[in-house]
Design an enzyme around this catalytic site. Structure first.
Site, PDB file in Angstrom:
ATOM      1  N   ALA A  20       0.769  -1.242  -0.140  1.00  0.00           N
ATOM      2  CA  ALA A  20      -0.003  -0.104   0.010  1.00  0.00           C
ATOM      3  C   ALA A  20       1.008   1.493   0.039  1.00  0.00           C
ATOM      4  CB  ALA A  20      -0.855  -0.261   0.915  1.00  0.00           C
ATOM      5  N   GLY A  22       4.324   1.633  -0.564  1.00  0.00           N
ATOM      6  CA  GLY A  22       5.135   1.553  -1.711  1.00  0.00           C
ATOM      7  C   GLY A  22       4.507   2.255  -3.015  1.00  0.00           C
ATOM      8  N   ARG A  41       9.375  -8.325  -4.539  1.00  0.00           N
ATOM      9  CA  ARG A  41       9.875  -9.506  -4.719  1.00  0.00           C
ATOM     10  C   ARG A  41       9.004 -10.823  -5.537  1.00  0.00           C
ATOM     11  NH1 ARG A  41       8.612 -12.312   1.446  1.00  0.00           N
ATOM     12  NH2 ARG A  41       6.423 -11.293   1.604  1.00  0.00           N
ATOM     13  N   GLY A 117       5.161  10.318   8.760  1.00  0.00           N
ATOM     14  CA  GLY A 117       4.385  11.406   9.035  1.00  0.00           C
ATOM     15  C   GLY A 117       2.921  10.986   9.031  1.00  0.00           C
ATOM     16  N   LYS A 172       3.793   5.062  17.637  1.00  0.00           N
ATOM     17  CA  LYS A 172       2.283   5.528  17.557  1.00  0.00           C
ATOM     18  C   LYS A 172       1.444   4.439  17.119  1.00  0.00           C
ATOM     19  CE  LYS A 172       1.959   5.429  13.144  1.00  0.00           C
ATOM     20  NZ  LYS A 172       1.312   4.693  12.386  1.00  0.00           N
ATOM     21  N   ASN A 237      -3.489  -0.572  12.213  1.00  0.00           N
ATOM     22  CA  ASN A 237      -3.258  -0.890  13.706  1.00  0.00           C
ATOM     23  C   ASN A 237      -4.486  -0.618  14.553  1.00  0.00           C
ATOM     24  OD1 ASN A 237      -0.148  -1.488  14.043  1.00  0.00           O
ATOM     25  ND2 ASN A 237      -0.373   0.420  12.728  1.00  0.00           N
ATOM     26  N   GLU A 262       2.033  -3.252  11.779  1.00  0.00           N
ATOM     27  CA  GLU A 262       3.379  -3.034  12.262  1.00  0.00           C
ATOM     28  C   GLU A 262       3.405  -3.133  14.005  1.00  0.00           C
ATOM     29  OE1 GLU A 262       5.950  -3.894  11.028  1.00  0.00           O
ATOM     30  OE2 GLU A 262       6.422  -2.944   9.131  1.00  0.00           O
TER      31      GLU A 262
HETATM   32  N1  LIG Z   1       0.080   2.125   4.341  1.00  0.00           N
HETATM   33  C1  LIG Z   1       0.446   3.068   5.030  1.00  0.00           C
HETATM   34  O1  LIG Z   1      -0.591   3.919   5.293  1.00  0.00           O
HETATM   35  C2  LIG Z   1       1.656   3.214   5.489  1.00  0.00           C
HETATM   36  C3  LIG Z   1       2.679   2.411   5.690  1.00  0.00           C
HETATM   37  N2  LIG Z   1       3.798   2.814   6.595  1.00  0.00           N
HETATM   38  C4  LIG Z   1       4.760   1.646   6.692  1.00  0.00           C
HETATM   39  O2  LIG Z   1       5.342   1.152   5.508  1.00  0.00           O
HETATM   40  C5  LIG Z   1       5.567  -0.121   5.726  1.00  0.00           C
HETATM   41  C6  LIG Z   1       4.938  -1.211   4.699  1.00  0.00           C
HETATM   42  O3  LIG Z   1       3.527  -0.942   4.954  1.00  0.00           O
HETATM   43  P1  LIG Z   1       2.162  -1.146   3.486  1.00  0.00           P
HETATM   44  O4  LIG Z   1       2.720  -0.668   2.320  1.00  0.00           O
HETATM   45  O5  LIG Z   1       0.990  -0.612   4.267  1.00  0.00           O
HETATM   46  O6  LIG Z   1       2.100  -2.636   4.007  1.00  0.00           O
HETATM   47  P2  LIG Z   1       1.725  -3.850   3.178  1.00  0.00           P
HETATM   48  O7  LIG Z   1       1.529  -5.113   3.678  1.00  0.00           O
HETATM   49  O8  LIG Z   1       0.662  -3.362   2.040  1.00  0.00           O
HETATM   50  O9  LIG Z   1       3.287  -4.136   2.070  1.00  0.00           O
HETATM   51  C7  LIG Z   1       4.183  -4.434   2.527  1.00  0.00           C
HETATM   52  C8  LIG Z   1       5.206  -4.556   1.654  1.00  0.00           C
HETATM   53  O10 LIG Z   1       6.545  -5.437   2.037  1.00  0.00           O
HETATM   54  C9  LIG Z   1       6.930  -6.533   1.337  1.00  0.00           C
HETATM   55  N3  LIG Z   1       7.557  -7.497   2.182  1.00  0.00           N
HETATM   56  C10 LIG Z   1       7.389  -7.884   3.161  1.00  0.00           C
HETATM   57  N4  LIG Z   1       8.207  -9.039   3.632  1.00  0.00           N
HETATM   58  C11 LIG Z   1       9.173  -9.101   2.430  1.00  0.00           C
HETATM   59  C12 LIG Z   1      10.422  -9.667   2.449  1.00  0.00           C
HETATM   60  N5  LIG Z   1      10.724 -10.543   3.063  1.00  0.00           N
HETATM   61  N6  LIG Z   1      10.972  -9.347   1.269  1.00  0.00           N
HETATM   62  C13 LIG Z   1      10.672  -8.530   0.476  1.00  0.00           C
HETATM   63  N7  LIG Z   1       9.481  -7.699   0.549  1.00  0.00           N
HETATM   64  C14 LIG Z   1       8.686  -7.777   1.576  1.00  0.00           C
HETATM   65  C15 LIG Z   1       5.890  -7.014   0.760  1.00  0.00           C
HETATM   66  O11 LIG Z   1       5.716  -7.729  -0.207  1.00  0.00           O
HETATM   67  P3  LIG Z   1       4.712  -8.750  -0.881  1.00  0.00           P
HETATM   68  O12 LIG Z   1       3.651  -8.390  -1.259  1.00  0.00           O
HETATM   69  O13 LIG Z   1       5.670  -9.627  -1.785  1.00  0.00           O
HETATM   70  O14 LIG Z   1       4.576  -9.787   0.510  1.00  0.00           O
HETATM   71  C16 LIG Z   1       4.837  -5.526   0.513  1.00  0.00           C
HETATM   72  O15 LIG Z   1       5.391  -5.032  -0.824  1.00  0.00           O
HETATM   73  C17 LIG Z   1       5.201  -0.655   7.074  1.00  0.00           C
HETATM   74  O16 LIG Z   1       6.081  -0.470   7.866  1.00  0.00           O
HETATM   75  C18 LIG Z   1       3.972   0.649   7.262  1.00  0.00           C
HETATM   76  O17 LIG Z   1       4.164   0.780   8.818  1.00  0.00           O
HETATM   77  C19 LIG Z   1       4.199   3.964   6.616  1.00  0.00           C
HETATM   78  C20 LIG Z   1       3.471   4.985   6.176  1.00  0.00           C
HETATM   79  C21 LIG Z   1       1.992   4.905   5.775  1.00  0.00           C
HETATM   80  O1  LIG Z   2       1.293   4.792   9.575  1.00  0.00           O
HETATM   81  C1  LIG Z   2       0.470   5.006   9.034  1.00  0.00           C
HETATM   82  C2  LIG Z   2      -0.190   6.314   8.832  1.00  0.00           C
HETATM   83  O2  LIG Z   2       0.896   7.486   9.087  1.00  0.00           O
HETATM   84  C3  LIG Z   2      -0.303   4.092   8.624  1.00  0.00           C
HETATM   85  O3  LIG Z   2      -1.104   3.433   9.538  1.00  0.00           O
HETATM   86  P1  LIG Z   2      -1.277   1.836   9.615  1.00  0.00           P
HETATM   87  O4  LIG Z   2      -0.062   1.158   9.390  1.00  0.00           O
HETATM   88  O5  LIG Z   2      -1.896   1.453  11.237  1.00  0.00           O
HETATM   89  O6  LIG Z   2      -2.387   1.668   8.828  1.00  0.00           O
END
Ligand SMILES: NC(=O)C1=CN([C@@H]2O[C@H](COP(=O)(O)OP(=O)(O)OC[C@H]3O[C@@H](n4cnc5c(N)ncnc54)[C@H](OP(=O)(O)O)[C@@H]3O)[C@@H](O)[C@H]2O)C=CC1
Ligand SMILES: O=C(CO)COP(=O)(O)O
EC number: 1.1.1.94
Length: 315
Positions: A20, A22, A41, A117, A172, A237, A262
């Site tokens: 989500a 990325g 991956r 943020g 948080k 979360n 997370e």
């Molecule tokens: N979504 C949001 O609103 C926000 C998220 N974040 C942070 O960003 C991070 C990702 O969140 P989000 O995108 O939402 O999570 P998702 O679950 O949507 O995506 C996680 C990503 O991590 C990859 N991944 C997991 N394990 C591995 C591995 N062993 N090797 C390579 N790739 C891997 C997944 O790949 P695959 O699909 O192949 O499993 C996928 O691309 C978290 O730490 C989150 O806290 C920060 C700000 C905002």
């Molecule tokens: O970090 C985030 C917003 O800043 C995303 O929150 P969640 O991982 O709880 O969806």
């Protein structure tokens, strides 16, 4: 002074993780005219090709995949001038390090920037306005990230406290679980406001103990992100906490959850760290007991309400 709409030289931006966050970040960089390579991956693009002549590598991989991905990158060559940006919000269970600390240790010659943020990805994908922080000890690198991602709908501020910035976004998530519990039990606005405020004090206590600057926690990456995730059902979360309050088992909640929460792993690492270093974390401790099936949501609330009476500015 540059403004958000100033044109910037097109950069090659490699995004690791097509989840989500990325995907949303890739969209922002693409809209600014950069050449974006989104690596996953499971995708067709090889990591080698994704890294070729890159200017910036942004990791939006969930915490559990960070060490493994770093190991893969270490076996490949890519320009030392490439800025490494960590957008992950978690703590490593093995080392108790933040993701940016792991990136910096693995790549000491690269500039590392934390991007964090109040950034619920769903809103960003819909083009709603948001602001964030690019933080680094190397201000020029943070400024480069600021220029690459800033637009009229995504405002990036710089900061020179990467650890405080990262810890705000990471810690948080534990409190967002607690806020979800609070709302799931229908405890009302007063209760949620009290929870968020007391939790901010807790977040600052831990964050400063670990080396963050107190001021950072009152900014976008601290209070800002705390408010976003504790008040929005878009937060995964928060959703976990809400479902726990309904009495659903954690394993079932995580199975149904869209994406990564997370806070579940972070809570366990945080409680380990806080107990080793004797840091009082009453709210996070109740989240820990609840996640590990030791108490019910109602019992967690009772435990917090029945703590010893004390002045507001004491632990
Ligand atoms: N979504 C949001 O609103 C926000 C998220 N974040 C942070 O960003 C991070 C990702 O969140 P989000 O995108 O939402 O999570 P998702 O679950 O949507 O995506 C996680 C990503 O991590 C990859 N991944 C997991 N394990 C591995 C591995 N062993 N090797 C390579 N790739 C891997 C997944 O790949 P695959 O699909 O192949 O499993 C996928 O691309 C978290 O730490 C989150 O806290 C920060 C700000 C905002
Ligand atoms: O970090 C985030 C917003 O800043 C995303 O929150 P969640 O991982 O709880 O969806």
């Amino acid at each position: 002074m540059a403004t958000a709409s100033d044109s910037t030289t097109s950069a090659i931006v490699t995004i690791l993780g097509a989840g989500a966050w990325g995907t949303a970040l890739a969209g922002l960089a693409q809209a600014r005219g950069h050449q974006v390579r989104l690596w996953s991956r499971r995708g067709e693009l090889s990591l080698e090709a994704a890294l070729d002549k890159t200017d910036l590598v942004l990791s939006a991989i969930s915490m559990k995949g960070v060490p493994e991905t770093i190991e893969r990158l270490q076996s490949l060559s890519f320009p030392t001038s490439a800025i490494l940006v960590s957008a992950t919000k978690g703590l490593d269970p093995a080392t108790r390090w933040t993701p940016a600390q792991i990136w910096q240790a693995a790549f000491p010659d690269h500039s590392v920037v934390v991007l964090s943020g109040p950034n619920l990805s769903d809103e960003i994908r819909r083009g709603l306005p948001a602001a964030t922080v690019a933080a680094s000890h190397q201000l020029a690198a943070a400024q480069r990230v600021q220029t690459i991602f800033s637009s009229d709908r995504f405002r990036v501020y710089t900061n020179t406290d990467p650890l405080g910035t990262e810890l705000g976004g990471t810690l948080k998530n534990v409190i967002a679980i607690a806020a979800g519990v609070c709302d799931g039990l229908q405890l009302g606005t007063n209760a949620r406001s009290a929870l968020i405020t007391r939790a901010l004090a807790e977040l600052i206590r831990i964050g400063t103990h670990l080396g963050g600057n107190p001021e950072t926690f009152f900014g976008l990456s601290g209070l800002g992100d705390l408010l976003a995730t504790c008040t929005s059902a878009l937060s995964r979360n928060y959703q976990v906490g809400y479902a726990l309050a309904q009495g659903q088992p954690l394993s079932q909640i995580l199975q149904k959850l869209q994406g990564t929460a997370e806070g579940v792993n972070t809570t366990n690492v945080l409680i380990d760290l806080a107990s080793r270093e004797a840091i009082p974390v009453p709210v996070s401790h109740q989240v820990y007991l609840l996640l590990n099936g030791k108490i019910t949501a109602q019992q967690a609330v009772e435990a917090l309400m029945e703590r010893d009476l004390k002045p507001e500015n004491k632990e």
